[in-house]
Design a protein around this motif. Structure first.
Motif, short mmCIF file in Angstrom:
data_model
loop_
_atom_site.label_atom_id
_atom_site.label_comp_id
_atom_site.label_asym_id
_atom_site.label_seq_id
_atom_site.Cartn_x
_atom_site.Cartn_y
_atom_site.Cartn_z
N GLU A 1 -20.57 21.86 7.49
CA GLU A 1 -20.68 21.85 8.95
C GLU A 1 -19.33 21.97 9.64
OE1 GLU A 1 -23.17 18.43 9.61
OE2 GLU A 1 -24.87 19.45 8.65
N SER A 2 -18.24 21.81 8.89
CA SER A 2 -16.90 21.99 9.46
C SER A 2 -16.45 23.45 9.38
CB SER A 2 -15.88 21.11 8.73
OG SER A 2 -15.57 21.64 7.45
N LEU A 3 -17.18 24.28 8.66
CA LEU A 3 -16.81 25.68 8.51
C LEU A 3 -17.06 26.43 9.82
CD1 LEU A 3 -18.46 26.30 5.02
CD2 LEU A 3 -16.02 25.90 5.50
N THR A 4 -16.30 27.49 10.02
CA THR A 4 -16.43 28.32 11.22
C THR A 4 -16.39 29.79 10.81
OG1 THR A 4 -14.05 28.51 11.62
CG2 THR A 4 -15.18 26.58 12.59
N GLY A 44 -16.81 29.49 4.57
CA GLY A 44 -16.95 29.19 3.15
C GLY A 44 -17.40 30.44 2.42
N PHE A 45 -16.93 30.61 1.20
CA PHE A 45 -17.26 31.78 0.40
C PHE A 45 -18.13 31.36 -0.77
CE2 PHE A 45 -16.34 34.58 -3.23
CZ PHE A 45 -16.72 35.80 -2.69
N VAL A 46 -19.25 32.05 -0.97
CA VAL A 46 -20.17 31.76 -2.07
C VAL A 46 -20.11 32.92 -3.06
CG1 VAL A 46 -22.54 31.26 -2.74
CG2 VAL A 46 -21.67 30.42 -0.53
N ALA A 94 -31.16 31.62 4.90
CA ALA A 94 -30.32 30.79 5.78
C ALA A 94 -28.84 31.00 5.46
CB ALA A 94 -30.70 29.31 5.63
N LEU A 95 -28.50 31.10 4.19
CA LEU A 95 -27.11 31.36 3.81
C LEU A 95 -26.66 32.74 4.30
CD1 LEU A 95 -26.96 29.93 0.18
CD2 LEU A 95 -25.89 28.97 2.23
N LEU A 96 -27.53 33.73 4.16
CA LEU A 96 -27.20 35.08 4.63
C LEU A 96 -26.98 35.12 6.14
CD1 LEU A 96 -29.60 37.26 2.48
CD2 LEU A 96 -27.13 37.61 2.68
N ARG A 97 -27.74 34.36 6.89
CA ARG A 97 -27.64 34.36 8.36
C ARG A 97 -26.46 33.55 8.88
NH1 ARG A 97 -33.20 33.38 7.98
NH2 ARG A 97 -32.82 31.21 8.48
N VAL A 115 -19.73 33.24 3.90
CA VAL A 115 -19.58 34.61 3.43
C VAL A 115 -20.14 34.66 2.02
CG1 VAL A 115 -17.94 36.43 2.80
CG2 VAL A 115 -17.52 35.01 4.82
N LEU A 116 -21.18 35.46 1.83
CA LEU A 116 -21.75 35.62 0.50
C LEU A 116 -21.11 36.81 -0.18
CD1 LEU A 116 -25.58 35.07 0.98
CD2 LEU A 116 -23.89 33.45 0.19
N ASP A 117 -20.71 36.61 -1.41
CA ASP A 117 -20.19 37.69 -2.23
C ASP A 117 -21.26 38.78 -2.31
OD1 ASP A 117 -18.73 39.16 -4.09
OD2 ASP A 117 -18.96 37.70 -5.72
#
Length: 131
Positions: free
Chosen positions: A29-32, A37-39, A68-71, A76-78
């Protein structure tokens, strides 16, 4: 940008460990969008495996978590485009998510086809069965 390991994602999604889930939530929740964050793909595949194998989530629940991760603009998803394509195949078939992702990343790399010994991957994920 910071990398996110599978266990952080699991704790955030499942909220199953009071201490670690709280820390994972605080971090995510601190990410912007400016400091996301990178997955990595490996973490994403492990996440799907853990959610289905250890927590018994349905395909629909797993798909919701991945969508939800994609949205999320803070994540950022690899290879997000291949993940999105794999998720569509996963949602429309009985294929394993890993098989869908393998086939899509191979296609994105320019492969004409992806060969497999797995009948299910050939039927559902678009791979070519070695006979």
């Amino acid at each position: 940008m910071i990398g996110l390991d599978t266990n952080v994602l699991v704790r955030y999604v499942m909220q199953d460990d009071p201490k670690q889930s709280q820390k994972a939530s605080r971090l995510i929740e601190s990410l912007t969008p400016e400091a996301p964050g990178f997955v990595p793909l490996v973490s994403l595949v492990e996440l799907v495996w853990v959610l289905t194998s250890c927590y018994g989530l349905t395909r629909e629940q797993v798909a919701e978590a991945l969508e939800a991760l994609l949205r999320a603009k803070e994540i950022v998803l690899d290879r997000a485009e291949q993940v999105s394509q794999a998720l569509r195949t996963f949602g429309a078939s009985a294929a394993d998510f890993a098989d869908c992702l393998i086939e899509r990343t191979a296609a994105a790399a320019g492969c004409e086809r992806t060969m497999t010994f797995a009948t299910g991957a050939a039927k559902a994920a678009g791979m070519t069965l070695i006979t």
